[in-house]
Design a protein around this motif. Structure first.
Motif, PDB file in Angstrom:
ATOM      1  N   ARG A 131       0.826  -1.206   0.000  1.00  0.00           N
ATOM      2  CA  ARG A 131       0.000   0.000   0.000  1.00  0.00           C
ATOM      3  C   ARG A 131       0.862   1.259   0.000  1.00  0.00           C
ATOM      4  NH1 ARG A 131      -3.510  -1.015   4.888  1.00  0.00           N
ATOM      5  NH2 ARG A 131      -3.479  -3.236   4.619  1.00  0.00           N
ATOM      6  N   ARG A 132       1.930   1.230   0.770  1.00  0.00           N
ATOM      7  CA  ARG A 132       2.826   2.407   0.846  1.00  0.00           C
ATOM      8  C   ARG A 132       3.488   2.650  -0.520  1.00  0.00           C
ATOM      9  NH1 ARG A 132       5.744   1.922   6.738  1.00  0.00           N
ATOM     10  NH2 ARG A 132       3.902   2.516   7.916  1.00  0.00           N
ATOM     11  N   ARG A 133       3.872   1.575  -1.153  1.00  0.00           N
ATOM     12  CA  ARG A 133       4.492   1.710  -2.469  1.00  0.00           C
ATOM     13  C   ARG A 133       3.473   2.300  -3.450  1.00  0.00           C
ATOM     14  NH1 ARG A 133       5.769  -3.646  -3.407  1.00  0.00           N
ATOM     15  NH2 ARG A 133       6.570  -4.168  -1.377  1.00  0.00           N
ATOM     16  N   GLN A 135       0.900   4.114  -2.707  1.00  0.00           N
ATOM     17  CA  GLN A 135       0.630   5.526  -2.362  1.00  0.00           C
ATOM     18  C   GLN A 135       1.776   6.433  -2.795  1.00  0.00           C
ATOM     19  OE1 GLN A 135      -0.095   5.531   1.822  1.00  0.00           O
ATOM     20  NE2 GLN A 135      -2.234   4.916   1.610  1.00  0.00           N
ATOM     21  N   SER A 136       3.007   5.959  -2.621  1.00  0.00           N
ATOM     22  CA  SER A 136       4.155   6.795  -2.998  1.00  0.00           C
ATOM     23  C   SER A 136       4.324   6.850  -4.524  1.00  0.00           C
ATOM     24  CB  SER A 136       5.447   6.289  -2.344  1.00  0.00           C
ATOM     25  OG  SER A 136       5.769   4.998  -2.834  1.00  0.00           O
TER      26      SER A 136
END
Length: 138
Positions: A131-133, A135-136
Motif C-alpha cells: 500500500r505504501r508503495r 501511495q508513494s
C-alpha cells in the motif's frame, strides 16, 4: 489443544506416581536389608556370648535361631520386592516414553502455529508495504 495439554498433565501425574512407587519400593528393600544386617550383628553377638556357632548344636541359642529365621524372611521379602521394583521401573520407563511422545506432539504443534502466525504477520507487513508503495507511486 487444551485436550492435549490435559493429556500431558495426566501423563506427568502418571510419571510422578510411578516415580513415587519406585522410590517407595527401593526404600522398603533398603530397610529390609538394613534390618537383616542388624539381625546378623545380633546373631553374631549372641553366638559370641554363648560360644556356639554351630546351628545344629543342641545348645545353640534360641534367640539366634529366631533371629536367623526373621533375617531370612526379610531377605526373601527384599528379593520379592526387587521383582516388583523391576516391574515398577519398567512401568516408569513406559510412562516416560508416553509423556515424551505427547510433549513432542505439543512442541511440533507450537512450532507449526508459530510458523503460521509469522506467515500471517509477514503477509500483513507485505500488504502494508504494498500500500505504501502504491501511495508513494501516485
Amino acid at each position: 489443544m487444551k485436550s492435549r495439554e490435559s493429556l500431558i498433565r495426566l501423563k506427568q501425574f502418571q510419571v510422578d506416581e510411578r516415580r513415587r512407587q519406585v522410590s517407595q519400593i527401593e526404600s522398603m528393600v533398603d530397610e529390609f536389608k538394613r534390618m537383616a544386617r542388624e539381625l546378623d550383628d545380633q546373631i553374631a553377638s549372641e553366638q559370641k556370648r554363648v560360644g556356639i556357632t554351630d546351628e545344629t548344636h543342641f545348645a545353640y541359642p534360641t534367640f539366634a535361631k529366631a533371629a536367623a529365621q526373621r533375617r531370612d524372611n526379610l531377605l526373601n521379602s527384599a528379593e520379592e520386592l526387587n521383582e516388583q521394583l523391576e516391574n515398577a521401573r519398567e512401568e516408569l520407563r513406559a510412562a516416560l516414553e508416553e509423556l515424551k511422545k505427547f510433549e513432542l506432539l505439543e512442541e511440533r504443534d507450537q512450532i507449526r502455529e508459530r510458523g503460521e502466525r509469522e506467515a500471517r504477520e509477514q503477509d500483513e507487513l507485505d500488504e502494508i508495504a504494498g500500500r505504501r508503495r502504491a501511495q508513494s507511486g501516485r
